[in-house]
Scaffold this motif. Structure first.
Motif, PDB file in Angstrom:
ATOM      1  N   ASN A 198       4.390   4.315  -6.719  1.00  0.00           N
ATOM      2  CA  ASN A 198       3.551   4.016  -5.549  1.00  0.00           C
ATOM      3  C   ASN A 198       2.418   3.046  -5.881  1.00  0.00           C
ATOM      4  OD1 ASN A 198       5.079   5.773  -3.941  1.00  0.00           O
ATOM      5  ND2 ASN A 198       4.040   7.517  -4.899  1.00  0.00           N
ATOM      6  N   ALA A 199       2.450   2.465  -7.063  1.00  0.00           N
ATOM      7  CA  ALA A 199       1.388   1.505  -7.429  1.00  0.00           C
ATOM      8  C   ALA A 199       1.462   0.277  -6.509  1.00  0.00           C
ATOM      9  CB  ALA A 199       1.568   1.081  -8.888  1.00  0.00           C
ATOM     10  N   ILE A 200       0.319  -0.384  -6.345  1.00  0.00           N
ATOM     11  CA  ILE A 200       0.285  -1.609  -5.532  1.00  0.00           C
ATOM     12  C   ILE A 200       1.187  -2.641  -6.203  1.00  0.00           C
ATOM     13  CG2 ILE A 200      -1.228  -3.492  -4.738  1.00  0.00           C
ATOM     14  CD1 ILE A 200      -3.522  -1.355  -4.820  1.00  0.00           C
ATOM     15  N   LYS A 201       1.994  -3.314  -5.386  1.00  0.00           N
ATOM     16  CA  LYS A 201       2.975  -4.250  -5.953  1.00  0.00           C
ATOM     17  C   LYS A 201       2.420  -5.671  -5.986  1.00  0.00           C
ATOM     18  CE  LYS A 201       6.715  -1.541  -3.963  1.00  0.00           C
ATOM     19  NZ  LYS A 201       5.883  -0.640  -3.150  1.00  0.00           N
ATOM     20  N   ALA A 202       2.855  -6.413  -7.001  1.00  0.00           N
ATOM     21  CA  ALA A 202       2.510  -7.834  -7.098  1.00  0.00           C
ATOM     22  C   ALA A 202       3.264  -8.593  -5.998  1.00  0.00           C
ATOM     23  CB  ALA A 202       2.904  -8.346  -8.481  1.00  0.00           C
ATOM     24  N   PRO A 203       2.777  -9.793  -5.637  1.00  0.00           N
ATOM     25  CA  PRO A 203       3.446 -10.538  -4.560  1.00  0.00           C
ATOM     26  C   PRO A 203       4.938 -10.735  -4.852  1.00  0.00           C
ATOM     27  CG  PRO A 203       1.438 -11.660  -5.293  1.00  0.00           C
ATOM     28  CD  PRO A 203       1.644 -10.509  -6.212  1.00  0.00           C
ATOM     29  N   GLY A 204       5.761 -10.536  -3.833  1.00  0.00           N
ATOM     30  CA  GLY A 204       7.206 -10.785  -3.960  1.00  0.00           C
ATOM     31  C   GLY A 204       7.981  -9.627  -4.574  1.00  0.00           C
TER      32      GLY A 204
END
Ligand SMILES: NC(=O)c1ccc[n+]([C@@H]2O[C@H](COP(=O)([O-])OP(=O)(O)OC[C@H]3O[C@@H](n4cnc5c(N)ncnc54)[C@H](O)[C@@H]3O)[C@@H](O)[C@H]2O)c1
Length: 348
Positions: A296-302
């Protein structure tokens, strides 16, 4: 082109081939299982593609067709086994079974193995322990493939290392990796596609880092994962396998594809019984919580999804156990050549 086969069909084929060269059914089943598991998990480099070289080595007498494994030392939580050049999968299975039993009694165990052979995917043995609610650490040495940092000579294997831990999530957490940045196959693939390889994958024959796949393939080297840290890890795995078992290590080990001599490969199986540390269900719940933080960590763009170690392979395996396991044309041709040489039915 790739044909898809049911796991049971591949299993029957492989068992028939192994039994034809004198491998007892029970041992054939162990060797076959590790290869099918590798193919199902998408690790084709350790799947049925290896059957022809295993058979050649059995026929040469470099791998015993019938295992002989002796316990050289046995001391509470530790043991040293001599595989007497039996099949790596059979020796490693016995070592892990012993490690699990000892960890159940003493909380932690380490079983060291010498004079074994290539054991396939390290994941297979680590998962055996995770299924028994234990944490496992599995390692093996291999023939040298990589230079030390700054070197220009193959001194260290790409020594696989697997660590598995149970979880109340869908699957255990399972890190299973070689200590080279990538397998040579990925460099061949880049060359065939005419693309450069990323920094850190390879060096040319002088030992200088390169992004040109042809320079790596022309007498160059694959490099350890993470530079000097991966080199250090590969060296420590040699110490924890070949050296501590009293077996061969580093430059003493010839390539598996050198058909003029035996290989003496060493492994180490460590098992940790979680119940000696904390309640097993609590550990598994916390392991799932940790997994949740990752997923559930914030994802990097794309980026669409974040994965736990092993998760991608478990997903592929689940699909392929119903839809079938792909076998490439090249591997199919090699397997059928092998079947023909042994007067066995083809894989069709
Ligand atoms: N027997 C031998 O001598 C020998 C030698 C070398 C390798 N091997 C085997 O080869 C196999 C392949 O090794 P490898 O290093 O090429 O594997 P790999 O690079 O495909 O994967 C390494 C690890 O990274 C994880 N991973 C990959 N992508 C991920 C992502 N996006 N997010 C999170 N985790 C991710 C995988 O689940 C795996 O645990 C292993 O099974 C290893 O045991 C065996």
């Amino acid at each position: 082109m790739k044909m898809q086969y049911k796991a049971s069909k591949l299993r029957d084929f492989s068992n028939r081939v192994l039994m034809k060269v004198g491998v007892p059914e029970e041992e054939a089943e162990i060797i076959t299982t590790t290869m099918i598991e590798a193919d199902a998990r998408g690790i084709h480099s350790h799947g049925l593609m290896r059957l022809p070289i295993y058979i050649q080595r059995i026929q040469k007498g470099y791998i015993r067709n019938e295992a002989e494994i002796t316990v050289e030392k046995d001391n509470k939580g530790t043991a040293v086994l001599d595989g007497h050049f039996s099949a790596g999968q059979v020796v490693a299975t016995k070592a892990m079974d012993m490690a699990i039993e000892k960890a159940g009694e003493y909380g932690i165990s380490a079983v060291s193995v010498r004079n074994s052979n290539h054991f396939g995917i390290a994941a297979h043995y680590a998962l055996k322990a995770a299924k028994k609610n234990m944490i496992a650490i599995v390692m093996s040495n291999t023939a040298p493939l990589m230079p030390p940092t700054g070197g220009a000579e193959k001194v260290l294997g790409n020594n696989p290392l697997a660590i598995a831990a149970p979880s109340s999530g869908k699957n255990p957490v399972l890190l299973d990796m070689a200590l080279s940045n990538v397998a040579l196959g990925k460099i061949i693939f880049a060359k065939n596609k005419g693309v450069l390889i990323p920094d850190g994958w390879g060096a040319d024959k002088s030992g200088a880092p390169t992004t040109d796949p042809s320079s790596v393939l022309d007498g160059g080297f694959v490099l350890p994962v993470g530079g000097p840290k991966g080199f250090g890890l590969a060296l420590m795995v040699e110490l924890l396998t070949g050296v501590i078992s009293g077996g061969d290590f580093s430059k003493m080990i010839p390539s598996m594809y050198d058909l003029s001599q035996k290989q003496s490969i060493s492994h180490l199986m460590i098992a940790i019984d979680i119940s000696f540390f904390m309640d097993v269900d609590r550990f598994k719940g916390l392991s799932e919580t940790l997994g949740g933080y990752v997923k559930n960590a914030i994802k990097a763009p794309g980026v669409e999804d974040l994965y736990l170690p092993g998760e991608i392979e478990f997903g592929v395996e689940e699909k392929r156990m119903t839809s079938g396991i792909p076998v490439s044309d090249g591997v199919l041709e090699d397997l059928n050549k092998l079947a023909s040489s042994l007067e066995l039915p083809f894989l069709d």
